[in-house]
Design a protein around this motif. Structure first.
Motif, PDB file in Angstrom:
ATOM      1  N   ASN A  19       5.710 -14.174   7.740  1.00  0.00           N
ATOM      2  CA  ASN A  19       4.415 -14.790   7.466  1.00  0.00           C
ATOM      3  C   ASN A  19       3.388 -13.818   6.906  1.00  0.00           C
ATOM      4  O   ASN A  19       2.240 -13.790   7.330  1.00  0.00           O
ATOM      5  CB  ASN A  19       3.859 -15.487   8.714  1.00  0.00           C
ATOM      6  CG  ASN A  19       4.664 -16.727   9.034  1.00  0.00           C
ATOM      7  OD1 ASN A  19       5.075 -17.451   8.129  1.00  0.00           O
ATOM      8  ND2 ASN A  19       4.906 -16.967  10.303  1.00  0.00           N
ATOM      9  N   MET A  20       3.808 -12.986   5.939  1.00  0.00           N
ATOM     10  CA  MET A  20       2.878 -12.094   5.250  1.00  0.00           C
ATOM     11  C   MET A  20       1.892 -12.953   4.470  1.00  0.00           C
ATOM     12  O   MET A  20       2.265 -13.951   3.862  1.00  0.00           O
ATOM     13  CB  MET A  20       3.641 -11.173   4.294  1.00  0.00           C
ATOM     14  CG  MET A  20       2.747 -10.224   3.501  1.00  0.00           C
ATOM     15  SD  MET A  20       1.845  -9.012   4.500  1.00  0.00           S
ATOM     16  CE  MET A  20       3.166  -7.927   5.004  1.00  0.00           C
ATOM     17  N   THR A  21       0.639 -12.570   4.506  1.00  0.00           N
ATOM     18  CA  THR A  21      -0.404 -13.286   3.776  1.00  0.00           C
ATOM     19  C   THR A  21      -0.966 -12.387   2.679  1.00  0.00           C
ATOM     20  O   THR A  21      -0.791 -11.164   2.716  1.00  0.00           O
ATOM     21  CB  THR A  21      -1.550 -13.684   4.712  1.00  0.00           C
ATOM     22  OG1 THR A  21      -2.177 -12.494   5.211  1.00  0.00           O
ATOM     23  CG2 THR A  21      -1.058 -14.554   5.863  1.00  0.00           C
ATOM     24  N   ILE A  22      -1.654 -12.995   1.734  1.00  0.00           N
ATOM     25  CA  ILE A  22      -2.319 -12.249   0.670  1.00  0.00           C
ATOM     26  C   ILE A  22      -3.327 -11.275   1.290  1.00  0.00           C
ATOM     27  O   ILE A  22      -3.416 -10.121   0.879  1.00  0.00           O
ATOM     28  CB  ILE A  22      -3.045 -13.222  -0.294  1.00  0.00           C
ATOM     29  CG1 ILE A  22      -2.053 -14.186  -0.938  1.00  0.00           C
ATOM     30  CG2 ILE A  22      -3.894 -12.478  -1.300  1.00  0.00           C
ATOM     31  CD1 ILE A  22      -1.395 -13.744  -2.195  1.00  0.00           C
ATOM     32  N   GLU A  23      -4.060 -11.753   2.290  1.00  0.00           N
ATOM     33  CA  GLU A  23      -5.078 -10.919   2.934  1.00  0.00           C
ATOM     34  C   GLU A  23      -4.446  -9.700   3.617  1.00  0.00           C
ATOM     35  O   GLU A  23      -4.927  -8.570   3.475  1.00  0.00           O
ATOM     36  CB  GLU A  23      -5.877 -11.732   3.956  1.00  0.00           C
ATOM     37  CG  GLU A  23      -6.700 -12.870   3.358  1.00  0.00           C
ATOM     38  CD  GLU A  23      -5.867 -14.097   2.937  1.00  0.00           C
ATOM     39  OE1 GLU A  23      -6.336 -14.820   2.028  1.00  0.00           O
ATOM     40  OE2 GLU A  23      -4.755 -14.306   3.477  1.00  0.00           O
ATOM     41  N   GLU A  27      -4.791  -5.611   2.897  1.00  0.00           N
ATOM     42  CA  GLU A  27      -5.170  -4.660   3.947  1.00  0.00           C
ATOM     43  C   GLU A  27      -4.198  -3.488   4.007  1.00  0.00           C
ATOM     44  O   GLU A  27      -4.611  -2.324   4.105  1.00  0.00           O
ATOM     45  CB  GLU A  27      -5.190  -5.349   5.318  1.00  0.00           C
ATOM     46  CG  GLU A  27      -6.317  -6.332   5.518  1.00  0.00           C
ATOM     47  CD  GLU A  27      -6.151  -7.166   6.793  1.00  0.00           C
ATOM     48  OE1 GLU A  27      -5.238  -6.873   7.605  1.00  0.00           O
ATOM     49  OE2 GLU A  27      -6.933  -8.120   6.966  1.00  0.00           O
ATOM     50  N   ILE A  28      -2.916  -3.787   3.950  1.00  0.00           N
ATOM     51  CA  ILE A  28      -1.895  -2.735   4.043  1.00  0.00           C
ATOM     52  C   ILE A  28      -1.962  -1.819   2.827  1.00  0.00           C
ATOM     53  O   ILE A  28      -1.883  -0.588   2.958  1.00  0.00           O
ATOM     54  CB  ILE A  28      -0.491  -3.348   4.209  1.00  0.00           C
ATOM     55  CG1 ILE A  28      -0.408  -4.081   5.548  1.00  0.00           C
ATOM     56  CG2 ILE A  28       0.597  -2.276   4.098  1.00  0.00           C
ATOM     57  CD1 ILE A  28       0.812  -4.978   5.700  1.00  0.00           C
ATOM     58  N   ASN A  61       5.286 -18.026  -3.548  1.00  0.00           N
ATOM     59  CA  ASN A  61       5.850 -17.209  -2.466  1.00  0.00           C
ATOM     60  C   ASN A  61       6.545 -15.958  -3.009  1.00  0.00           C
ATOM     61  O   ASN A  61       7.652 -15.622  -2.626  1.00  0.00           O
ATOM     62  CB  ASN A  61       6.815 -18.012  -1.589  1.00  0.00           C
ATOM     63  CG  ASN A  61       7.207 -17.252  -0.330  1.00  0.00           C
ATOM     64  OD1 ASN A  61       6.400 -16.529   0.238  1.00  0.00           O
ATOM     65  ND2 ASN A  61       8.447 -17.412   0.102  1.00  0.00           N
ATOM     66  N   ARG A  62       5.875 -15.269  -3.923  1.00  0.00           N
ATOM     67  CA  ARG A  62       6.441 -14.059  -4.523  1.00  0.00           C
ATOM     68  C   ARG A  62       5.392 -12.958  -4.569  1.00  0.00           C
ATOM     69  O   ARG A  62       4.195 -13.220  -4.656  1.00  0.00           O
ATOM     70  CB  ARG A  62       6.913 -14.305  -5.958  1.00  0.00           C
ATOM     71  CG  ARG A  62       8.015 -15.309  -6.108  1.00  0.00           C
ATOM     72  CD  ARG A  62       9.283 -15.016  -5.375  1.00  0.00           C
ATOM     73  NE  ARG A  62       9.937 -13.811  -5.822  1.00  0.00           N
ATOM     74  CZ  ARG A  62      11.000 -13.283  -5.233  1.00  0.00           C
ATOM     75  NH1 ARG A  62      11.528 -13.840  -4.160  1.00  0.00           N
ATOM     76  NH2 ARG A  62      11.555 -12.188  -5.688  1.00  0.00           N
ATOM     77  N   MET A  63       5.877 -11.742  -4.524  1.00  0.00           N
ATOM     78  CA  MET A  63       5.030 -10.586  -4.750  1.00  0.00           C
ATOM     79  C   MET A  63       5.855  -9.543  -5.490  1.00  0.00           C
ATOM     80  O   MET A  63       7.085  -9.560  -5.425  1.00  0.00           O
ATOM     81  CB  MET A  63       4.473 -10.018  -3.442  1.00  0.00           C
ATOM     82  CG  MET A  63       5.501  -9.482  -2.451  1.00  0.00           C
ATOM     83  SD  MET A  63       6.194  -7.830  -2.785  1.00  0.00           S
ATOM     84  CE  MET A  63       4.761  -6.825  -2.741  1.00  0.00           C
ATOM     85  N   GLU A 113       8.032 -13.823   3.628  1.00  0.00           N
ATOM     86  CA  GLU A 113       9.094 -13.195   4.410  1.00  0.00           C
ATOM     87  C   GLU A 113       8.997 -11.661   4.463  1.00  0.00           C
ATOM     88  O   GLU A 113       9.778 -11.003   5.136  1.00  0.00           O
ATOM     89  CB  GLU A 113      10.463 -13.594   3.854  1.00  0.00           C
ATOM     90  CG  GLU A 113      10.802 -15.046   4.073  1.00  0.00           C
ATOM     91  CD  GLU A 113      10.114 -16.021   3.111  1.00  0.00           C
ATOM     92  OE1 GLU A 113      10.190 -17.235   3.355  1.00  0.00           O
ATOM     93  OE2 GLU A 113       9.488 -15.577   2.122  1.00  0.00           O
ATOM     94  N   LEU A 114       8.031 -11.103   3.762  1.00  0.00           N
ATOM     95  CA  LEU A 114       7.851  -9.657   3.694  1.00  0.00           C
ATOM     96  C   LEU A 114       7.251  -9.112   4.987  1.00  0.00           C
ATOM     97  O   LEU A 114       6.251  -9.636   5.481  1.00  0.00           O
ATOM     98  CB  LEU A 114       6.926  -9.322   2.522  1.00  0.00           C
ATOM     99  CG  LEU A 114       6.704  -7.857   2.187  1.00  0.00           C
ATOM    100  CD1 LEU A 114       7.981  -7.233   1.629  1.00  0.00           C
ATOM    101  CD2 LEU A 114       5.571  -7.736   1.166  1.00  0.00           C
ATOM    102  N   SER A 115       7.850  -8.058   5.533  1.00  0.00           N
ATOM    103  CA  SER A 115       7.292  -7.421   6.731  1.00  0.00           C
ATOM    104  C   SER A 115       6.396  -6.253   6.318  1.00  0.00           C
ATOM    105  O   SER A 115       6.475  -5.757   5.186  1.00  0.00           O
ATOM    106  CB  SER A 115       8.410  -6.914   7.644  1.00  0.00           C
ATOM    107  OG  SER A 115       9.020  -5.769   7.088  1.00  0.00           O
ATOM    108  N   GLU A 116       5.570  -5.814   7.237  1.00  0.00           N
ATOM    109  CA  GLU A 116       4.705  -4.658   6.973  1.00  0.00           C
ATOM    110  C   GLU A 116       5.552  -3.427   6.655  1.00  0.00           C
ATOM    111  O   GLU A 116       5.258  -2.675   5.723  1.00  0.00           O
ATOM    112  CB  GLU A 116       3.801  -4.385   8.173  1.00  0.00           C
ATOM    113  CG  GLU A 116       2.841  -3.243   7.945  1.00  0.00           C
ATOM    114  CD  GLU A 116       1.811  -3.084   9.046  1.00  0.00           C
ATOM    115  OE1 GLU A 116       1.270  -1.968   9.168  1.00  0.00           O
ATOM    116  OE2 GLU A 116       1.526  -4.061   9.769  1.00  0.00           O
TER     117      GLU A 116
END
Length: 163
Positions: A19-23, A27-28, A61-63, A113-116
């Motif tokens: 549940n990675m968000t744009i926000e 931040e990361i 849902n892509r980055m 689905e991306l984790s920190e």
């Protein structure tokens, strides 16, 4: 039995979803970059004076994180072929790509689905792939086995310019 298996898979998938968000993405990036310029869902940022760009699309849902390496016209065939070999053996989660006559290091992933940890690792890999282009063509110290023989290439035989 099939219904139980499907239910188990759905629960497993939703439990592992990041549940990675744009926000949170922003931040990361801001926490890990030397400087950041935000343009909507895009971040131009630098690490050790190297430009990286992150572009996110919540709807799709892509980055992707990209970093320009050099203009295509500055490359010889040997460099391009070595980059293709590296895509298989040493670039790992990052790939070398050509777009708009620019050679890039690039990482793409589903956003949600991306984790920190994956994001931080991707930033490092995109940076490393850019900085090792023309030498080891690697994003990490890991190498997939196989024929990784490349022709010996002089380090940085082309000028490094910001794009």
């Amino acid at each position: 039995m099939k219904k139980i298996l499907v239910l188990f898979l759905l629960i497993s998938f939703s439990a592992t979803s990041q549940n990675m968000t744009i926000e949170r993405l922003g931040e990361i990036i801001t926490q890990n970059a030397d400087s950041v310029e935000v343009k909507g869902n895009s971040w131009n940022f630098s690490i050790n004076n190297q430009l990286l760009i992150c572009i996110a699309d919540k709807k799709a849902n892509r980055m992707r994180i990209i970093s320009p390496i050099a203009e295509r016209k500055q490359m010889n065939e040997e460099l391009l072929l070595n980059a293709l070999v590296a895509n298989f053996h040493t670039a790992l989660d990052v790939k070398y790509a050509l777009s708009d006559e620019i050679i890039w290091s690039i990482f793409t992933h589903p956003l949600k689905e991306l984790s920190e940890h994956q994001l931080k690792d991707a930033i490092v890999q995109v940076y490393n792939a850019n900085m090792t282009f023309g030498t080891t063509f690697s994003s990490t110290t890991l190498t997939f086995p196989g024929n990784t023989k490349k022709e010996k290439v002089a380090k940085r035989i082309y000028p490094k310019e910001k794009i």
